[in-house]
Design an enzyme around this catalytic site. Structure first.
Site, PDB file in Angstrom:
ATOM      1  N   LYS B  12      31.878  32.738  19.736  1.00 60.08           N
ATOM      2  CA  LYS B  12      31.636  34.179  19.895  1.00 60.08           C
ATOM      3  C   LYS B  12      31.162  34.448  21.316  1.00 60.08           C
ATOM      4  CE  LYS B  12      31.154  37.431  16.758  1.00 60.08           C
ATOM      5  NZ  LYS B  12      32.296  37.730  15.899  1.00 60.08           N
ATOM      6  N   THR B  57      32.279  32.812  13.535  1.00 62.58           N
ATOM      7  CA  THR B  57      31.692  33.307  14.786  1.00 62.58           C
ATOM      8  C   THR B  57      30.674  34.411  14.491  1.00 62.58           C
ATOM      9  OG1 THR B  57      33.395  35.003  15.220  1.00 62.58           O
ATOM     10  CG2 THR B  57      33.841  32.762  16.003  1.00 62.58           C
ATOM     11  N   ASP B  58      30.842  35.098  13.374  1.00 65.11           N
ATOM     12  CA  ASP B  58      29.848  36.097  12.992  1.00 65.11           C
ATOM     13  C   ASP B  58      28.501  35.435  12.705  1.00 65.11           C
ATOM     14  OD1 ASP B  58      29.523  39.049  12.110  1.00 65.11           O
ATOM     15  OD2 ASP B  58      28.637  37.904  10.462  1.00 65.11           O
ATOM     16  N   PHE B 158      35.544  34.220  63.751  1.00 62.68           N
ATOM     17  CA  PHE B 158      36.686  33.455  63.245  1.00 62.68           C
ATOM     18  C   PHE B 158      37.700  33.338  64.378  1.00 62.68           C
ATOM     19  CE2 PHE B 158      40.584  33.225  60.385  1.00 62.68           C
ATOM     20  CZ  PHE B 158      40.374  31.888  60.073  1.00 62.68           C
ATOM     21  N   ARG B 175      32.032  39.553  63.693  1.00 61.19           N
ATOM     22  CA  ARG B 175      32.599  40.374  62.618  1.00 61.19           C
ATOM     23  C   ARG B 175      31.581  40.520  61.492  1.00 61.19           C
ATOM     24  NH1 ARG B 175      36.759  36.377  59.159  1.00 61.19           N
ATOM     25  NH2 ARG B 175      35.216  34.744  58.791  1.00 61.19           N
ATOM     26  N   GLN B 218      34.253  29.192  55.145  1.00 60.14           N
ATOM     27  CA  GLN B 218      34.100  27.798  54.716  1.00 60.14           C
ATOM     28  C   GLN B 218      32.864  27.150  55.337  1.00 60.14           C
ATOM     29  OE1 GLN B 218      36.970  29.317  55.474  1.00 60.14           O
ATOM     30  NE2 GLN B 218      38.781  28.171  54.823  1.00 60.14           N
ATOM     31  N   ASN B 244      36.060  36.766  50.422  1.00 57.29           N
ATOM     32  CA  ASN B 244      35.806  37.451  51.686  1.00 57.29           C
ATOM     33  C   ASN B 244      36.197  38.924  51.517  1.00 57.29           C
ATOM     34  OD1 ASN B 244      35.282  37.970  54.345  1.00 57.29           O
ATOM     35  ND2 ASN B 244      36.747  36.490  55.185  1.00 57.29           N
ATOM     36  N   HIS B 246      36.808  41.971  53.032  1.00 57.21           N
ATOM     37  CA  HIS B 246      37.042  42.296  54.436  1.00 57.21           C
ATOM     38  C   HIS B 246      36.565  43.702  54.819  1.00 57.21           C
ATOM     39  CE1 HIS B 246      39.448  38.661  54.404  1.00 57.21           C
ATOM     40  NE2 HIS B 246      40.169  39.139  53.405  1.00 57.21           N
TER      41      HIS B 246
END
Lengths: 281, 281, 281, 281
Positions: B12, B57-58, B158, B175, B218, B244, B246
């Site tokens: 569940k 599952t109940d 970068f 950036r 990274q 990322n 942007h």
């Protein structure tokens, strides 16, 4: 048969913009979403496809980014007022401009009680919003807060309501009160510092919620709205939408256990939906 | 032709539970979502519909609510370990139990520097998570943080990457770095106070992110993971997913204006997707 | 202490692309989302920020759009295979490429039994997906269907399960079975016409679901998977995720009325979560 | 200072209900979400917490489920009208009742041209909606369609618009037109078969969209609305919201390739937002 074009508008929504404010010793980050909508003399666009009076929504987007450089320097309210005036004054065919702004909250990271100069963590679902409507005769400004999730574990009850053949709800003088508020207030005049006022009204709303002895969601909604009108003379109207996100006591008795208001099923749907507007007379 | 049932599990998900911890002078609110999954001797359920070994599952759901009363008193890790052991020891047909827990953050309201005894505001998208896998020979515990939105406005670049015929990206030594992290770490042994350790690791992750001179996502991902392994001996593995998000400089030059790294288009899609696992050797 | 970078990958997700295929008498619209991920010799990116072997994710995005012109002409599987091979053959530092594709369904509008040449209505939540993993020694292809919502109003029961002290669920031999399937199957060899095969497997899955006398979700999941393996020799493995979106009989008896399996509370959370893999031996 | 409670309402939202209609040779499945809201003499609830006139939202929910047994047998419009009248006639303190209904579409599965008696596949994002407002002097009914995603690959252009210093958009006489419509129309009188009328209006809207030579979104919006008013005398007003989900030509020229209106970036944000109301005079 004759038909007529009635109310209509067009614009660009969800213009997502971020700006770095570069101060001598630190950066601020502003992160907003802007909606622009125009009304005016646009019947011929609809009826015969005459675009000669249409400012494209793509141009609205470019304009927002371009004007943000010099004019998004303080509150979203101030930027919105500038944008509304810009579109209105540059477009004679337009009768009214609506600007909607949403500001995402970024909280500055702090390490050893020292605020970091350029790193931030997102402040959550809660967002500051503003709506500006400008037409040839004037401008309305409203500010608000949306997706504000607040919860209190006590000082909230719900009793003495109507019982009919479909009633199964049990009365309680002690329940969880949880709501995802959407609150908007209207200013009678443009405040000099809308950001500071926003922060003060937000705190006032939280305080009213926390300290109220709630007999219903309506009861607290009204207390919150009334408090804002009492404390802030420049607010002349406030609308609160306070859905009731139910926390339902789980039935432990069926397992021979007591639930002394401890264990709850936290639900999203269905939800109570309460709304009200309080005005100054 | 012969087919075979391979890996399978059932359980569940999204058992939403809230609990009020009633202290002498204040209340705590805990708000979690629990997932339960079982693996084991369930071939006959699949192949011939024999449910004799199926715990519904109940019932799992009921069990989570019922056991929360006495056993959800500290960290989600401790509650998850209790649940895993409970399902494993009560179900001989089960070979392994997986418990996933997500805790929503509610921050206590504070007025005039005084914490309020029973009112809270939601702490945002960031959530503490834990995963427990218990089988007959042992238990693995991992903790983590999900939907952590962090952003820095500088100390991120970068450059010096591959250029080919489809390259249009411009190199930059400055950036915005914005990411919605999903980070999980594995403990070599069950820590005595998982909540305190979680808070310490979270702070360490934020600090690494903020102070790193980032040459790529990274590069920062690795620095964050390595720092956790260095500082926390009980962590032997950490996996970071750092999409990322942007923020793209808006081209103001086309309007005769300069964009000195000020105005950005904040985008959701497409997004860079960076993931890595760092382990202790 | 020594740490080591273990499994890692990076790429671009959610590259949203649409293409008009211009046929002599009509247009086709294709609308997809592409994910690209690379693994390989990227340790130095992480450890010292050396980007000399990094193909930027922005370039991946450009490459997908550019190659779509000539190479996205048939199935998403064929396009994905082309992309995987392209990235692998142009990047010696890469050991494996993963391409994930999702196709949104647009159904051609039809008026008076005549298909319209260029107008479409969205086909709903259901999406065709494909995953390609290519490395130096070979390629794996899997196809699938996601967000497939299916429901049957009978021929579904759940009985004879374990009862314990936390059991409250009532046995039933007639219940609603509703699930939002996520199904993936692996091909032992690249099929000549993946789109036609996808449509045939989809229909087979629907038919198995509809015609099965279900004793549990697991029971039907297994029957669906087994049927695919039996009918389609090129499929050697299938994984089905079939969350149980519960429709719970509403208690009308408390109002002196009968609920003869007619009125249900349709719920989203919590939900049963059933998954299984069937393989050919 | 005096404040006054202005417009206010309360109710229950997102009451999710499914019903099996058991016919001799097949089943129908109905799956709806119901919102209930009341306005009336509720000042004392807000101002002094007097709940004596409050019908709890939990009771509204029970009432919807209970009345669905005998009264949800045809259209959502008919059920909504029954509910509105029920709440109004049983609650003298109420001045007006609003009922909102959303029906999720389940399409019957078909195998070898034979409709299956009890299996269904979800019909997608598109939903039939209805709104009823009843007060002591009368009732308004509107029906509509929401989340209708439609797209045409040609017969759509946008030219001859205003150019200013922030214009970068290129004129085009051939573009993709894609929109996620939200359309509501008001009936001057309650139609005898609202479901059949809904289907006819939906088809008319699709046909207008498909066959229109569009000079702008506004131009097509108006044509669609006008067509409905012309063909369906019982409709006296229609409001269309047609966000423009832009498909932007990808710049292939930068790679020395031509994009002959083939390859597009499919975007969600920002989006054009166009709305208009057409009325019968």
């Amino acid at each position: 048969m004759v038909t007529r074009l009635d109310k209509n508008a067009y614009g660009k929504n969800a213009i997502k913009l971020s700006k770095i404010i570069r101060r001598p010793d630190c950066h601020d980050i502003r992160h907003i979403s802007v909606d622009v909508a125009l009304e005016g003399d646009f019947d011929a666009v609809h009826t015969i496809g005459d675009n000669s009076k249409v400012l494209p929504t793509d141009t609205m987007k470019n304009t927002v980014y371009a004007l943000a450089k010099d004019h998004f320097t303080h509150s979203i309210e101030a930027f919105g007022l500038y944008l509304a005036n810009y579109f209105l004054s540059h477009n004679p065919q337009v009768s009214s401009v609506h600007i909607g702004l949403t500001e995402y909250t970024w909280a500055r990271m702090t390490f050893d009680d020292t605020p970091h100069p350029h790193s931030f963590v997102n402040g959550g679902s809660e967002k500051h919003i503003a709506h500006i409507t400008s037409h040839r005769l004037g401008t309305q400004l409203s500010s608000g807060i949306t997706d504000l999730l607040i919860l209190k574990t006590t000082d909230s009850g719900f009793e003495h309501y109507i019982k009919d053949k479909f009633t199964t709800l049990k009365e309680t003088d002690d329940r969880i009160f949880s709501t995802q508020c959407d609150i908007n207030w209207q200013y009678s005049e443009i405040p000099p510092d809308p950001e500071a006022l926003y922060q003060a009204i937000r705190l006032d709303l939280l305080h009213s919620f926390a300290s109220h002895k709630s007999l219903s969601v309506q009861h607290t909604l009204h207390a919150m709205g009334e408090a804002v009108l009492k404390t802030f003379p420049s607010v002349n109207e406030i609308t609160l939408k306070m859905p009731n996100k139910h926390h339902i006591p789980f039935n432990l008795q069926q397992f021979g256990m007591d639930n002394n208001n401890e264990i709850f099923i936290a639900t999203d749907e269905p939800y109570g939906y309460i709304t009200g507007t309080i005005i100054r007379e």
